[in-house]
Write an enzyme that holds these catalytic residues in place. Structure first.
Site, PDB file in Angstrom:
ATOM      1  N   ASP A  91       3.436   8.745  -6.257  1.00 16.47           N
ATOM      2  CA  ASP A  91       2.378   8.304  -5.357  1.00 16.47           C
ATOM      3  C   ASP A  91       3.007   7.954  -4.018  1.00 16.47           C
ATOM      4  O   ASP A  91       3.762   6.979  -3.922  1.00 16.47           O
ATOM      5  CB  ASP A  91       1.657   7.091  -5.954  1.00 16.47           C
ATOM      6  CG  ASP A  91       0.577   6.529  -5.048  1.00 16.47           C
ATOM      7  OD1 ASP A  91       0.334   7.101  -3.964  1.00 16.47           O
ATOM      8  OD2 ASP A  91      -0.028   5.503  -5.424  1.00 16.47           O
ATOM      9  N   VAL A  92       2.711   8.732  -2.979  1.00 14.53           N
ATOM     10  CA  VAL A  92       3.341   8.496  -1.675  1.00 14.53           C
ATOM     11  C   VAL A  92       3.015   7.117  -1.110  1.00 14.53           C
ATOM     12  O   VAL A  92       3.765   6.575  -0.290  1.00 14.53           O
ATOM     13  CB  VAL A  92       2.959   9.583  -0.651  1.00 14.53           C
ATOM     14  CG1 VAL A  92       3.406  10.947  -1.125  1.00 14.53           C
ATOM     15  CG2 VAL A  92       1.459   9.574  -0.367  1.00 14.53           C
ATOM     16  N   SER A 106      -7.337  14.487  10.649  1.00 16.01           N
ATOM     17  CA  SER A 106      -8.742  14.875  10.601  1.00 16.01           C
ATOM     18  C   SER A 106      -9.369  14.587  11.955  1.00 16.01           C
ATOM     19  O   SER A 106      -8.889  13.721  12.703  1.00 16.01           O
ATOM     20  CB  SER A 106      -9.466  14.073   9.507  1.00 16.01           C
ATOM     21  OG  SER A 106     -10.868  14.181   9.648  1.00 16.01           O
ATOM     22  N   TYR A 110     -10.893   5.590   6.931  1.00 14.68           N
ATOM     23  CA  TYR A 110     -10.262   6.905   7.043  1.00 14.68           C
ATOM     24  C   TYR A 110      -9.978   7.240   8.509  1.00 14.68           C
ATOM     25  O   TYR A 110      -8.906   7.768   8.843  1.00 14.68           O
ATOM     26  CB  TYR A 110     -11.181   7.957   6.421  1.00 14.68           C
ATOM     27  CG  TYR A 110     -10.576   9.327   6.286  1.00 14.68           C
ATOM     28  CD1 TYR A 110      -9.563   9.574   5.360  1.00 14.68           C
ATOM     29  CD2 TYR A 110     -11.035  10.393   7.064  1.00 14.68           C
ATOM     30  CE1 TYR A 110      -9.017  10.844   5.220  1.00 14.68           C
ATOM     31  CE2 TYR A 110     -10.500  11.660   6.923  1.00 14.68           C
ATOM     32  CZ  TYR A 110      -9.494  11.881   6.010  1.00 14.68           C
ATOM     33  OH  TYR A 110      -8.953  13.142   5.882  1.00 14.68           O
ATOM     34  N   LYS A 123      -6.165   7.934   9.928  1.00 14.17           N
ATOM     35  CA  LYS A 123      -5.790   9.196  10.553  1.00 14.17           C
ATOM     36  C   LYS A 123      -5.545   9.028  12.053  1.00 14.17           C
ATOM     37  O   LYS A 123      -4.688   9.701  12.634  1.00 14.17           O
ATOM     38  CB  LYS A 123      -6.870  10.244  10.300  1.00 14.17           C
ATOM     39  CG  LYS A 123      -6.993  10.651   8.823  1.00 14.17           C
ATOM     40  CD  LYS A 123      -5.695  11.200   8.267  1.00 14.17           C
ATOM     41  CE  LYS A 123      -5.859  11.758   6.858  1.00 14.17           C
ATOM     42  NZ  LYS A 123      -4.592  12.296   6.307  1.00 14.17           N
TER      43      LYS A 123
END
Length: 205
Positions: free
Chosen positions: A49-50, A130, A143, A147
């Site tokens: 899991d990064v 994104s 999110y 990003k």
């Protein structure tokens, strides 16, 4: 998804041994590896899991110990999750999960390799973001924040490493069109040994 498409595009170049990272979808990772090998390239699968700093450090340290002469020259940070909802009702768990995967995941993987890239005086760091990180999207404050921060981090890192023949680039995807995503990300890249692509899934980010 995008990660699978990138692996396939890299495999088509035939210059890469591809490290395929996944968190939970082992079947998708194996399918991607099979496609890579079908195209005449080589690869291997790394499960971690990064967003988990300790786990990332442990697995990558073990891999490096088993491959002391190998150099990762390309990193594609593709990991990302969504936990959509209006900000006023967003639990801290949803905020932290998204930030941890997209932003901290970039740090955990890239920071592990950055000094090795600098010593090698060559490298490519590609961060998948994104349009939400550029213009913002209602219902995706977490999110968009993750990003957007990754865009800023990429620009700053590019300035830090430019003198060592390193490139840090960001690719913003609005759709999950696999072929186009891969073309935009790897076009023009020249790699000699290893490429790490993280977050392989059955569907896109």
């Amino acid at each position: 998804g995008i990660g699978r498409a990138i692996c396939i595009k890299l495999a088509e170049e035939k210059n890469y041994h591809i490290l395929i990272n996944y968190t939970s979808n082992e079947a998708a990772a194996k399918e991607t590896l099979a496609k890579v090998e079908e195209l005449g390239s080589t690869g291997e699968i790394l499960k971690f899991d990064v967003g988990n700093a300790e786990e990332t450090q442990k697995i990558l340290t073990e891999w490096q110990g088993n491959n002391p002469k190998s150099v990762v020259e390309v990193i594609v940070n593709n990991a990302g999750i969504t936990r959509d909802g209006l900000f006023m009702w967003m639990p801290s768990e949803d905020w932290n999960a998204v930030i941890n995967t997209s932003l901290n995941g970039f740090f955990n993987v890239t920071n592990f390799f950055i000094q090795k890239l600098l010593r090698n005086k060559y490298g490519r760091i590609i961060n998948m973001v994104s349009v939400s990180g550029v213009k913002g999207t209602a219902g995706q404050t977490n999110y968009s924040a993750a990003k957007g921060a990754l865009v800023g981090a990429t620009k700053a890192l590019a300035q830090e490493v430019a003198k060592s023949a390193q490139n840090a680039a960001v690719a913003a995807q609005q759709t999950d069109e696999e072929g186009q995503a891969a073309k935009r990300v790897v076009a023009g890249s020249i790699v000699k040994i290893h490429a790490l692509v993280n977050d392989i899934r059955s569907s896109g980010v």
